[in-house]
Design a protein around this motif. Structure first.
Motif, PDB file in Angstrom:
ATOM      1  N   ARG A 215       7.629   3.000 -12.664  1.00  0.00           N
ATOM      2  CA  ARG A 215       7.866   4.284 -12.289  1.00  0.00           C
ATOM      3  C   ARG A 215       9.113   4.599 -11.264  1.00  0.00           C
ATOM      4  NH1 ARG A 215       2.613   5.082  -8.680  1.00  0.00           N
ATOM      5  NH2 ARG A 215       3.214   7.035  -8.648  1.00  0.00           N
TER       6      ARG A 215
ATOM      7  N   ASP B 267       2.896  -1.090 -11.248  1.00  0.00           N
ATOM      8  CA  ASP B 267       2.461   0.414 -11.704  1.00  0.00           C
ATOM      9  C   ASP B 267       2.290   1.171 -10.212  1.00  0.00           C
ATOM     10  OD1 ASP B 267       2.722   0.651 -14.088  1.00  0.00           O
ATOM     11  OD2 ASP B 267       0.818  -0.440 -14.609  1.00  0.00           O
ATOM     12  N   ARG B 268       1.999   0.433  -9.207  1.00  0.00           N
ATOM     13  CA  ARG B 268       1.495   0.849  -7.847  1.00  0.00           C
ATOM     14  C   ARG B 268       2.268   1.834  -7.115  1.00  0.00           C
ATOM     15  NH1 ARG B 268      -0.494  -4.304  -5.066  1.00  0.00           N
ATOM     16  NH2 ARG B 268       1.455  -4.964  -5.972  1.00  0.00           N
ATOM     17  N   HIS B 269       3.579   1.522  -7.415  1.00  0.00           N
ATOM     18  CA  HIS B 269       4.734   2.200  -6.453  1.00  0.00           C
ATOM     19  C   HIS B 269       5.686   3.081  -7.309  1.00  0.00           C
ATOM     20  CE1 HIS B 269       3.237  -0.823  -3.655  1.00  0.00           C
ATOM     21  NE2 HIS B 269       3.572  -1.802  -4.435  1.00  0.00           N
ATOM     22  N   GLU B 270       5.935   4.174  -6.820  1.00  0.00           N
ATOM     23  CA  GLU B 270       6.998   5.029  -7.418  1.00  0.00           C
ATOM     24  C   GLU B 270       8.245   4.949  -6.662  1.00  0.00           C
ATOM     25  OE1 GLU B 270       7.499   9.666  -8.807  1.00  0.00           O
ATOM     26  OE2 GLU B 270       7.269   9.430  -6.635  1.00  0.00           O
TER      27      GLU B 270
ATOM     28  N   ASP C 183      11.960  10.568   0.106  1.00  0.00           N
ATOM     29  CA  ASP C 183      10.718  11.143  -0.485  1.00  0.00           C
ATOM     30  C   ASP C 183      10.496  12.652  -0.375  1.00  0.00           C
ATOM     31  OD1 ASP C 183       7.912  11.053  -0.820  1.00  0.00           O
ATOM     32  OD2 ASP C 183       7.280  10.282   0.837  1.00  0.00           O
TER      33      ASP C 183
ATOM     34  N   PRO D   9       2.594   4.155  -1.635  1.00  0.00           N
ATOM     35  CA  PRO D   9       2.598   4.648  -3.076  1.00  0.00           C
ATOM     36  C   PRO D   9       4.056   5.316  -3.560  1.00  0.00           C
ATOM     37  CG  PRO D   9       1.880   6.454  -1.307  1.00  0.00           C
ATOM     38  CD  PRO D   9       1.730   5.051  -0.822  1.00  0.00           C
ATOM     39  N   VAL D  10       4.877   5.503  -2.623  1.00  0.00           N
ATOM     40  CA  VAL D  10       6.324   5.854  -2.619  1.00  0.00           C
ATOM     41  C   VAL D  10       7.103   5.088  -1.839  1.00  0.00           C
ATOM     42  CG1 VAL D  10       7.932   7.978  -2.584  1.00  0.00           C
ATOM     43  CG2 VAL D  10       5.621   8.272  -3.196  1.00  0.00           C
TER      44      VAL D  10
ATOM     45  N   ASP E 211       0.760  -1.248   0.029  1.00  0.00           N
ATOM     46  CA  ASP E 211       0.095   0.061  -0.104  1.00  0.00           C
ATOM     47  C   ASP E 211       0.887   1.301   0.164  1.00  0.00           C
ATOM     48  OD1 ASP E 211      -2.287  -1.447   0.039  1.00  0.00           O
ATOM     49  OD2 ASP E 211      -2.223  -1.740   2.305  1.00  0.00           O
TER      50      ASP E 211
END
Length: 393
Positions: free
Chosen positions: A99, A73-76, A160, A23-24, A21
């Protein structure tokens, strides 16, 4: 901020669930490359949300699910100077993250020198000064000290925040699209490097004949296989200059091979039969299987024009506050000139006439070549003395 040191498979699986879960994800590695065919991965540092994690690859060796997670695709994935980190990922799953945000590349679009060190970026954009005391750590020794752990975590704990600031600045300057296109290009270059035998990168072979290049190629491939088998750097098996010299001599005779300076070491004697066989295999190839001579260096140097336009490129980069090293060098300018004069080989594409580089400098350099733009000196502005103006006939 506390951290979790992961040394068990169950802990690793728990981390994967936490990262689902996120994102970064900030990502860095510590490794040892000296004396090895491929670097030994010794530590993986991860920052995600409020969590800091260290994975011990010496204790958890089935890391495939982590690399797979990085590539969806879910994580940068945020990194600094991505090549080594991407190589570990590609070696494991044959892919790169979709990403990817490299803070070093982003900073180059904001006027920082390229490539700039991570600590320099932290000082410039976050006003954080980190120590460098553990940069020479032997990372495969356990246990790690508290100071070593802090040093490793510092490489990801600010990623981040740094990336967020850089994105805002890029967006404000209208360069976020430039950055994204450059990351796509960098990933393409990395994939080519990781998946292609790079024997043509050997020094002093650009003027060799096809038959000599056949020997270079076979020796390079043989050396690479031996180095991988022995887990040694390829140059320790056979130096680049010795490959070139053997190719020039063009003989499989063991006595003539042994007469080359550098083959008198005791450990080289055991390689003579294999070297002789490899060279003979190259010499036996039909002409149609010989490597094609690269056209890369076969066109004129255009020395004066290259210097002239390179000065213009540097001036534009300084005025636009973007790292010149990121944009291009004299070789890129030379390619542009050759393309304009019709002497550029078909397999070479001038970077300065593509994408964001064309928008930034390529069009101006092209107009200078065409005579549509003129360049003059403004002695009243010694810091940025070059002025570009339309040429009125």
């Amino acid at each position: 901020m506390s951290h979790k040191f992961i040394t068990k498979v169950s802990e690793f699986q728990d981390l994967l669930r936490r990262l689902e879960d996120a994102p970064v994800i900030g990502y860095d590695t510590e490794f040892i490359s000296e004396g090895r065919y491929t670097p030994q991965l010794c530590l993986i540092q991860i920052a995600a949300g409020d969590g800091l994690y260290l994975i011990d690859p010496l204790a958890v060796d089935e890391l495939g699910p982590l690399w797979e997670l990085f590539c969806d695709d879910r994580h940068e994935i945020v990194v600094h100077a991505c090549r080594s980190e991407m190589e570990f990922c590609h070696r494991a799953v044959g892919r790169l993250p979709r990403r990817l945000f490299d803070v070093q590349v982003a900073a180059g679009f904001l006027g920082m020198d390229y490539p700039a060190g991570f600590r320099m970026l932290l000082e410039r954009f976050l006003h954080i000064d980190l120590p460098k005391a553990e940069s020479r750590t032997v990372w495969n020794k356990r246990p790690l000290t508290a100071r070593q752990i802090d040093y490793a975590l510092d490489d990801v704990r600010y990623l981040d925040r740094l990336a967020t600031i850089l994105k805002k600045k890029l967006d404000r300057l209208g360069r976020l699209d430039w950055f994204e296109r450059e990351i796509t290009r960098i990933k393409s270059v990395l994939l080519r490097d990781f998946e292609t035998a790079r024997w043509r990168s050997l020094p002093k072979i650009s003027r060799m004949k096809p038959r000599e290049l056949a020997i270079v190629r076979e020796l390079w491939l043989w050396r690479d296989g031996v180095a991988k088998k022995w887990n040694q750097p390829p140059s320790r098996v056979l130096r680049d200059d010795l490959i070139v010299e053997l190719a020039k001599r063009g003989t499989a005779d063991p006595q003539r091979i042994e007469s080359v300076r550098g083959f008198q070491r005791r450990e080289m004697a055991r390689l003579l039969p294999e070297l002789s066989t490899t060279i003979q295999r190259a010499l036996s190839l039909p002409k149609e299987d010989w490597p094609v001579i690269s056209d890369r260096l076969s066109y004129p140097q255009y020395g004066v024009m290259t210097q002239f336009l390179y000065a213009a490129l540097c001036s534009i980069c300084k005025r636009e506050n973007i790292a010149q090293q990121l944009v291009g060098g004299p070789g890129d300018v030379r390619d542009l000139i050759a393309a304009e004069l019709g002497t550029l080989p078909d397999d070479v594409h001038p970077r300065l006439l593509e994408g964001w580089r064309s928008e930034l400098v390529g069009t101006v350099l092209h107009d200078l070549l065409q005579g549509r733009t003129v360049m003059r000196l403004d002695i009243e502005s010694p810091e940025e003395p070059l002025v570009f103006a339309p040429h009125h006939h």
